[in-house]
Design an enzyme around this catalytic site. Structure first.
Site, PDB file in Angstrom:
ATOM      1  CB  SER A  15      -0.910   0.013   1.239  1.00  0.00           C
ATOM      2  OG  SER A  15      -0.119   0.067   2.432  1.00  0.00           O
ATOM      3  CG  ASP A  36       3.893  -4.995   2.771  1.00  0.00           C
ATOM      4  OD1 ASP A  36       3.931  -3.802   2.409  1.00  0.00           O
ATOM      5  OD2 ASP A  36       3.396  -5.364   3.856  1.00  0.00           O
ATOM      6  CB  VAL A  58      12.439  -5.013   5.978  1.00  0.00           C
ATOM      7  CG1 VAL A  58      11.693  -5.075   4.654  1.00  0.00           C
ATOM      8  CG2 VAL A  58      11.705  -4.157   7.001  1.00  0.00           C
ATOM      9  CB  CYS A  84       8.230   2.417   0.582  1.00  0.00           C
ATOM     10  SG  CYS A  84       8.733   3.309  -0.888  1.00  0.00           S
ATOM     11  CE1 TYR A 159       7.850   7.566  10.417  1.00  0.00           C
ATOM     12  CE2 TYR A 159       7.877   9.969  10.451  1.00  0.00           C
ATOM     13  CZ  TYR A 159       7.731   8.770   9.755  1.00  0.00           C
ATOM     14  OH  TYR A 159       7.467   8.786   8.414  1.00  0.00           O
ATOM     15  CG  PHE A 192       3.158  11.986   0.450  1.00  0.00           C
ATOM     16  CD1 PHE A 192       3.109  11.617  -0.882  1.00  0.00           C
ATOM     17  CD2 PHE A 192       4.037  12.996   0.820  1.00  0.00           C
ATOM     18  CE1 PHE A 192       3.912  12.230  -1.832  1.00  0.00           C
ATOM     19  CE2 PHE A 192       4.850  13.617  -0.111  1.00  0.00           C
ATOM     20  CZ  PHE A 192       4.791  13.236  -1.447  1.00  0.00           C
ATOM     21  CB  THR A 194       0.461   6.893   2.999  1.00  0.00           C
ATOM     22  OG1 THR A 194       0.718   7.461   4.297  1.00  0.00           O
ATOM     23  CG2 THR A 194       1.389   7.531   1.973  1.00  0.00           C
TER      24      THR A 194
END
Length: 253
Positions: A15, A36, A58, A84, A159, A192, A194
């Site tokens: 996504s 993903d 990941v 991403c 973050y 963004f 998302t």
């Protein structure tokens, strides 16, 4: 590097920015491998693009090493990596109930930073073993930072730290991998549209968009993908983080 016919790995591709980037690269002729943690989501994205999807953690060395080996066997050696995959966590360092959760902080660092480096190390190794194109280039790695790397807000310690580290990783990685003909860039997106933001109430999204000087809207994931495509094609872009944010600067909170 022209992307047509090249193998491109995109993480977080179920996504958001990852899915949009996979679409843009596939439209330009790349053979896309979508990674993903949500394997079904990766498969769904890949199926629409004629690529192949892989369920990958990941943050796990073996998971990434095995998945990249499968990509090489299925599609060929990767020439493009766009990372991403990422998560966000909001929490004050000292809250009403005491200190912030160390486990939550560690998880954000593990996914956003360690996961990015894990992908880089394995894919760069695979790229280094390929034959260079005419210019001497073997590959391009694009990582995802954030404007929070520069203007982290209250409650964004984890973050902002993770994305600041991705930004700081860009230049030394580019310098080291240059001898292999591999470029390294980062994109620092602003606000963004998302799933990370789209789940917020409409009035909150409108408020965020209103703070962007121009255009006064949330960014479109395809705009991130188009910048990633341009970075792939422009060999002079190396060792830098590009803000993609409509000139917005985050307030303290």
């Amino acid at each position: 590097m022209q992307v047509s016919g090249k193998v491109a790995i995109v993480t977080g591709a179920a996504s958001g920015l990852g899915a949009a980037t996979a679409r843009v690269l596939a439209a330009a002729g790349a053979k896309v491998a979508t990674f993903d943690l949500n394997g079904d989501g990766a498969d769904a994205t890949a199926e629409k693009l004629g690529g192949k999807g892989y369920g990958v953690d990941v943050t796990n060395a073996q998971s990434v090493e095995d998945a990249v080996a499968r990509v090489i066997a299925d599609l060929g050696a990767p020439r493009i990596l766009v990372s991403c995959a990422g998560i966000v966590h909001g929490e004050r360092i000292v809250g009403r109930d005491g200190p912030a959760s160390l486990d939550a902080f560690s998880r954000v660092i593990n996914v956003n930073l360690i996961g990015t480096f894990n992908m880089m190390r394995v894919v760069a190794d695979a790229m280094s073993k390929t034959e260079p194109v005419e210019s001497g280039e073997r590959g391009i790695i694009i990582n995802t930072a954030s404007i929070a790397a520069f203007e982290g807000q209250i409650g964004q310690a984890a973050y902002a730290a993770s994305k600041g580290a991705v930004h700081s990783l860009t230049l030394p990685a580019a310098r080291e991998l240059a001898r292999h003909g591999i470029r390294v860039m980062s994109i620092a997106p602003g606000l963004f549209g998302t799933p990370m933001l789209s789940n917020l109430p409409d009035e909150v999204q409108d408020s965020l968009a209103a703070n962007t000087p121009f255009p006064k809207r949330l960014g479109w994931p395809e705009e991130y993908g188009r910048l990633a495509l341009h970075i792939c094609e422009n060999e002079m872009m190396n060792g830098e983080t590009i803000r993609l944010d409509g000139a917005v600067r985050l307030e303290p909170k």
